[in-house]
Design a protein around this motif. Sequence first.
Motif, PDB file in Angstrom:
ATOM      1  N   GLY A 134       0.642  -1.262  -0.066  1.00 34.65           N
ATOM      2  CA  GLY A 134       0.311  -0.114   0.015  1.00 34.65           C
ATOM      3  C   GLY A 134       0.946   1.335   0.043  1.00 34.65           C
ATOM      4  N   LEU A 135       0.653   2.041   0.972  1.00 34.91           N
ATOM      5  CA  LEU A 135       1.338   3.444   1.000  1.00 34.91           C
ATOM      6  C   LEU A 135       2.820   3.266   0.920  1.00 34.91           C
ATOM      7  CD1 LEU A 135       1.140   5.395   4.295  1.00 34.91           C
ATOM      8  CD2 LEU A 135       0.284   3.002   4.166  1.00 34.91           C
ATOM      9  N   GLN A 149       4.673   1.514  -0.672  1.00 39.69           N
ATOM     10  CA  GLN A 149       5.380   1.014  -1.781  1.00 39.69           C
ATOM     11  C   GLN A 149       6.374   1.792  -2.674  1.00 39.69           C
ATOM     12  OE1 GLN A 149       2.804  -0.394  -4.832  1.00 39.69           O
ATOM     13  NE2 GLN A 149       1.189   0.749  -4.021  1.00 39.69           N
ATOM     14  N   ARG A 150       6.263   3.161  -2.315  1.00 38.62           N
ATOM     15  CA  ARG A 150       7.286   3.952  -2.856  1.00 38.62           C
ATOM     16  C   ARG A 150       8.125   4.616  -1.818  1.00 38.62           C
ATOM     17  NH1 ARG A 150       8.092   6.438  -8.530  1.00 38.62           N
ATOM     18  NH2 ARG A 150       7.909   4.298  -9.012  1.00 38.62           N
ATOM     19  N   PHE A 177      24.075  -1.283   0.104  1.00 37.50           N
ATOM     20  CA  PHE A 177      23.324  -0.161  -0.696  1.00 37.50           C
ATOM     21  C   PHE A 177      22.472   0.642   0.370  1.00 37.50           C
ATOM     22  CE2 PHE A 177      19.901   1.313  -3.549  1.00 37.50           C
ATOM     23  CZ  PHE A 177      20.979   1.934  -4.372  1.00 37.50           C
ATOM     24  N   LEU A 223      18.893   6.921   1.244  1.00 40.94           N
ATOM     25  CA  LEU A 223      19.036   8.191   2.282  1.00 40.94           C
ATOM     26  C   LEU A 223      17.392   8.615   2.361  1.00 40.94           C
ATOM     27  CD1 LEU A 223      21.812  10.634   1.398  1.00 40.94           C
ATOM     28  CD2 LEU A 223      21.868   8.407   2.617  1.00 40.94           C
ATOM     29  N   ARG A 245      14.377  10.764   3.443  1.00 43.38           N
ATOM     30  CA  ARG A 245      13.957  12.108   3.074  1.00 43.38           C
ATOM     31  C   ARG A 245      14.411  13.051   4.212  1.00 43.38           C
ATOM     32  NH1 ARG A 245      14.277  11.848  -1.641  1.00 43.38           N
ATOM     33  NH2 ARG A 245      14.200  14.361  -1.343  1.00 43.38           N
ATOM     34  N   THR A 246      14.305  12.702   5.130  1.00 43.84           N
ATOM     35  CA  THR A 246      14.697  13.433   6.456  1.00 43.84           C
ATOM     36  C   THR A 246      16.265  13.614   6.446  1.00 43.84           C
ATOM     37  OG1 THR A 246      14.523  11.606   7.915  1.00 43.84           O
ATOM     38  CG2 THR A 246      12.877  13.496   7.941  1.00 43.84           C
ATOM     39  N   ILE A 278      18.209  13.541   3.854  1.00 48.58           N
ATOM     40  CA  ILE A 278      18.368  14.521   2.425  1.00 48.58           C
ATOM     41  C   ILE A 278      18.161  15.809   2.880  1.00 48.58           C
ATOM     42  CG2 ILE A 278      17.529  15.037   0.267  1.00 48.58           C
ATOM     43  CD1 ILE A 278      17.557  12.072  -0.470  1.00 48.58           C
ATOM     44  N   SER A 279      17.201  16.046   3.769  1.00 48.39           N
ATOM     45  CA  SER A 279      16.731  17.492   3.985  1.00 48.39           C
ATOM     46  C   SER A 279      17.544  17.936   5.020  1.00 48.39           C
ATOM     47  CB  SER A 279      15.362  17.663   4.173  1.00 48.39           C
ATOM     48  OG  SER A 279      15.016  16.861   5.411  1.00 48.39           O
ATOM     49  N   ASP A 336      17.567  17.148   8.264  1.00 50.45           N
ATOM     50  CA  ASP A 336      16.864  17.124   9.550  1.00 50.45           C
ATOM     51  C   ASP A 336      17.323  16.101  10.426  1.00 50.45           C
ATOM     52  OD1 ASP A 336      15.503  19.539   8.893  1.00 50.45           O
ATOM     53  OD2 ASP A 336      14.024  18.162   7.764  1.00 50.45           O
ATOM     54  N   VAL A 363      19.709  -2.114 -12.467  1.00 49.17           N
ATOM     55  CA  VAL A 363      19.769  -2.249 -11.133  1.00 49.17           C
ATOM     56  C   VAL A 363      18.446  -2.976 -10.562  1.00 49.17           C
ATOM     57  CG1 VAL A 363      21.307  -0.259 -10.556  1.00 49.17           C
ATOM     58  CG2 VAL A 363      18.815   0.101 -10.987  1.00 49.17           C
TER      59      VAL A 363
END
Lengths: 241, 201
Positions: free
Chosen positions: B46-47, B49-50, B103, B106, B108-109, B111-112, B114, B146
């Motif tokens: 569900g949510l 998956q990405r 492998f 990163l 999101r937090t 990368i940003s 935080d 990949v």
Amino acid sequence: PGCGHTAVFHILKELKLAVNGDIGCYGLAALPPYDMTDSVICMGGGMTLNQGFAKVAALRENARPAVGVVGDSTFFHSGLTGVANMVYNKTPSTVLILDNRTTAMTGHQPNPTSGNKIGGEASPPLDIGEICRALGVKHVHEVDATDIDRLKEIVEQETQRDEPSVLVVRERCVMVERGRSGPVYQILDTCKECKLCLRLGCPAVSIDDGRIHIVDYLCEGCGLCANVCSFDAIVPKQESK
Amino acid sequence: MPAGTNNAANVLIVGVGGQGIIRCSKILAEVVVCSGLDVKKSEIHGLSQRGGSVTSHVRWGEQVFTPVIPEGQADVLLAMEELEALRYAHVVRPDGVIYVNDFSILPRTVISGDADYPQDIDGQLRQYAEVRRIPATEIARELGDVRMSNVALLGSLSQSLDFPTDVWIDVISESFPEKFVEPNCNAFRTGATFKPAEAGG
């Protein structure tokens, strides 16, 4: 970005609006880097709670404008009653209906906008904009989520209006309707490393040893990153294939 | 493979949504079915998956009653990503094995700016179980795509299991569209013959 509707929250954040959200995948906008959902109660709760916000805002000077956000699936579950209420009570509320033609949060079940039933049989897709007009909303706009400039203009315009308004924001769910919407983007050496693109929360924009880059196989080609870049350092890649 | 509680074998597959965790677990479960054993699996989808944290539990044996692996009882943790390996390391039994793809993705937090990505992941993983680091994404990249990282890592896992290579190859061949079958079989075989360096500990 992965999700084309991300642009909506980018705009809501820029405009510093209060956001009454809901429990669909757009509820994830409550998380970093957006932090752009101020309330989540239940399905259809954002757009109805926003009517209270609108009423209070009407009594106060310089109140922070607010919007209600709901998805297409939730709209059909429990959103129509909220729109009827908004029209009947003449509440100057603005509702954004994010239409991705699927029920993404729970695993992509089709819904009345999808054009097919759960078994795959074709079914007429219901038109949310027309339904809102039929319910008596005078100001209904259909906008593509990737048309950032127009989207921003309409959100600004409608949140100032003293009548009910609805924006139907349309963009496919990339997990259902696959394939890029445009070319893969790349970041040029003219990048000033302001990191604004990193704040979009796009899965394809990443950073390695301080160098910002776009991961080819994750880029959906929407161009939102290029749109926010102040230095024109993000451009479509020349496809060699 | 060491037998888990109630004689069930327990494999927990984890990674970041989009890496092919669910596909991996489907292939594994299918291989088990072809071998005539009872298998149960349970997964997050569900949510997530990405870009989200995805897990899939696979349990098999003569008879399996519940699909969820209790904490500390997984025989193998198969991790497509380093941070996700760390997130679920506590599910592995002390004499189990952690296969970790070389492998990292990163969050999101990170990368940003935080949050920080954890350091010395191998060192931390070794406090839970033996660690075998597999360059699955590198193997897949060298083979041309990949997206085959998951199948390459599954190849490594096959080293710890008793299922015949033929069965794996048959199931993989049925799992992909025609043009992806041969590359994926290659990725599997490369993973299956890769000898992980001892990660120490």
